[in-house]
Design an enzyme around this catalytic site. Structure first.
Site, PDB file in Angstrom:
ATOM      1  N   PRO A  41      -5.498   7.083  -3.494  1.00  0.00           N
ATOM      2  CA  PRO A  41      -4.921   8.040  -2.545  1.00  0.00           C
ATOM      3  C   PRO A  41      -3.828   7.464  -1.662  1.00  0.00           C
ATOM      4  CG  PRO A  41      -7.319   7.919  -2.336  1.00  0.00           C
ATOM      5  CD  PRO A  41      -6.882   6.778  -3.182  1.00  0.00           C
ATOM      6  N   GLU A  42      -2.672   7.206  -2.254  1.00  0.00           N
ATOM      7  CA  GLU A  42      -1.519   6.834  -1.447  1.00  0.00           C
ATOM      8  C   GLU A  42      -0.690   8.097  -1.242  1.00  0.00           C
ATOM      9  OE1 GLU A  42       0.236   3.098  -2.152  1.00  0.00           O
ATOM     10  OE2 GLU A  42      -1.479   2.323  -3.257  1.00  0.00           O
ATOM     11  N   LYS A  90      -0.707  10.152   4.591  1.00  0.00           N
ATOM     12  CA  LYS A  90      -1.903  10.255   3.763  1.00  0.00           C
ATOM     13  C   LYS A  90      -2.905  11.265   4.322  1.00  0.00           C
ATOM     14  CE  LYS A  90      -2.300   5.625   3.436  1.00  0.00           C
ATOM     15  NZ  LYS A  90      -2.801   4.327   2.944  1.00  0.00           N
ATOM     16  N   ARG A 287      -6.904  -5.999   3.726  1.00  0.00           N
ATOM     17  CA  ARG A 287      -6.815  -5.401   2.392  1.00  0.00           C
ATOM     18  C   ARG A 287      -6.438  -6.489   1.414  1.00  0.00           C
ATOM     19  NH1 ARG A 287      -5.504   0.072   2.618  1.00  0.00           N
ATOM     20  NH2 ARG A 287      -5.908   0.035   0.392  1.00  0.00           N
TER      21      ARG A 287
END
Ligand SMILES: [Zn+2]
Length: 297
Positions: A41-42, A90, A287
């Site tokens: 989901p970018e 997003k 991340r």
């Protein structure tokens, strides 16, 4: 711990469905080499999801509203007409003619499915929200954020976002200005910060930095051609927003979609050096990132 978690996320592949624009998958970050990675989901995926929700809901009266998060469990939007569904970075915003906005965010594992209204929705503990009309029902699974607010209160929710790479207000100069405001910050962190520019996630971060030959830990102030990097981010999202999957190499063949993302330990496609991986960012927001230590300096 993080590595175990990431590896666990790699199991299984998403199914396709003719009613879906996109179906989220629970394996969004994977250090293992050679596995095919599903669309995560970018900004491009969220943009596509908004378009599908708009097609199914806009201009139609809601006949079903089933909110399965405690805070809004009693909310009832039936009788209201959805005016539009849009993405903002997003984030997803579904607006109604009663001045109400349904704000959702997919985070890592969320997804929306659009089904015919006549189809029975099986009981599923992953469902967070169902919005339906006479023709369609939109079912939100594992949404990271679900909230219902006055449309006038949207700025409090998404007002902090930088220019939206796929939005009508895209402003590359402003994005660059925000990035440069903290010149000592590593570029890999800065481009993921949605307050600088909205829409980039971990896949495009790794890929755009590879394509520009920039090490993820290089300070923003030492990135030679920042406008070119920002422009590349825009072009990557634009190129992928209308298709399933995220491709930066030009090849849609399984295992060939990316230059470095998801390819830890595999040879760099340009120079053969093993692709490296490490966590980047503060502990709470770190991340996993991927880069070629030879091609990216
Ligand atoms: Zn290389």
């Amino acid at each position: 711990m993080r590595q175990v978690h990431a590896a666990k996320r790699c199991q299984g592949l998403p199914s396709r469905n003719r009613y879906l624009t996109w179906e989220g998958s629970p394996r969004t970050e994977c250090r293992e080499a050679g596995r095919r990675l599903a669309a995560v989901p970018e900004g491009d995926v969220v943009w596509r999801t908004a378009r599908r929700l708009h097609e199914a809901l806009a201009g139609r009266v809601l006949t079903r509203c089933d909110v399965r998060v405690p805070r809004f469990a009693t909310a009832n939007l039936t009788g209201q007409t959805v005016t539009e569904a849009i993405s903002r970075g997003k984030h997803l915003l579904i607006r109604t003619d009663a001045g109400v906005t349904v704000h959702t965010h997919l985070r890592m594992d969320g997804s929306w499915r659009v089904r015919p209204a006549s189809e029975r929705v099986p009981g599923n503990h992953r469902i967070r929200l169902i919005l339906g009309n006479d023709t369609w029902q939109a079912i939100g699974y594992l949404l990271g954020i679900v909230e219902i607010l006055p449309t006038t209160a949207e700025p409090a929710t998404v007002g902090h976002l930088g220019p939206d790479l796929l939005g009508p207000d895209w402003d590359p100069a402003e994005a660059e200005r925000r990035l440069r405001a903290n010149p000592s910050r590593p570029i890999g962190e800065a481009v993921l910060d949605q307050r600088n520019l909205a829409g980039i996630g971990n896949v495009y971060k790794a890929e755009m930095l590879f394509l520009r030959g920039v090490n993820p830990w290089r300070p923003v102030g030492e990135v030679g051609d920042l406008p070119a990097l920002v422009d590349l981010a825009k072009r990557l999202l634009e190129a992928n927003k209308d298709r399933f999957g995220q491709v930066t190499t030009g090849s849609r063949r399984p295992g060939e979609e990316t230059w470095v993302y998801g390819r830890a330990g595999r040879p760099c496609r340009r120079c053969g050096t093993p692709v490296r991986t490490a966590d980047q960012g503060s502990d709470s927001e770190s991340r996993v990132t991927f880069w070629c230590p030879h091609c990216q300096t």
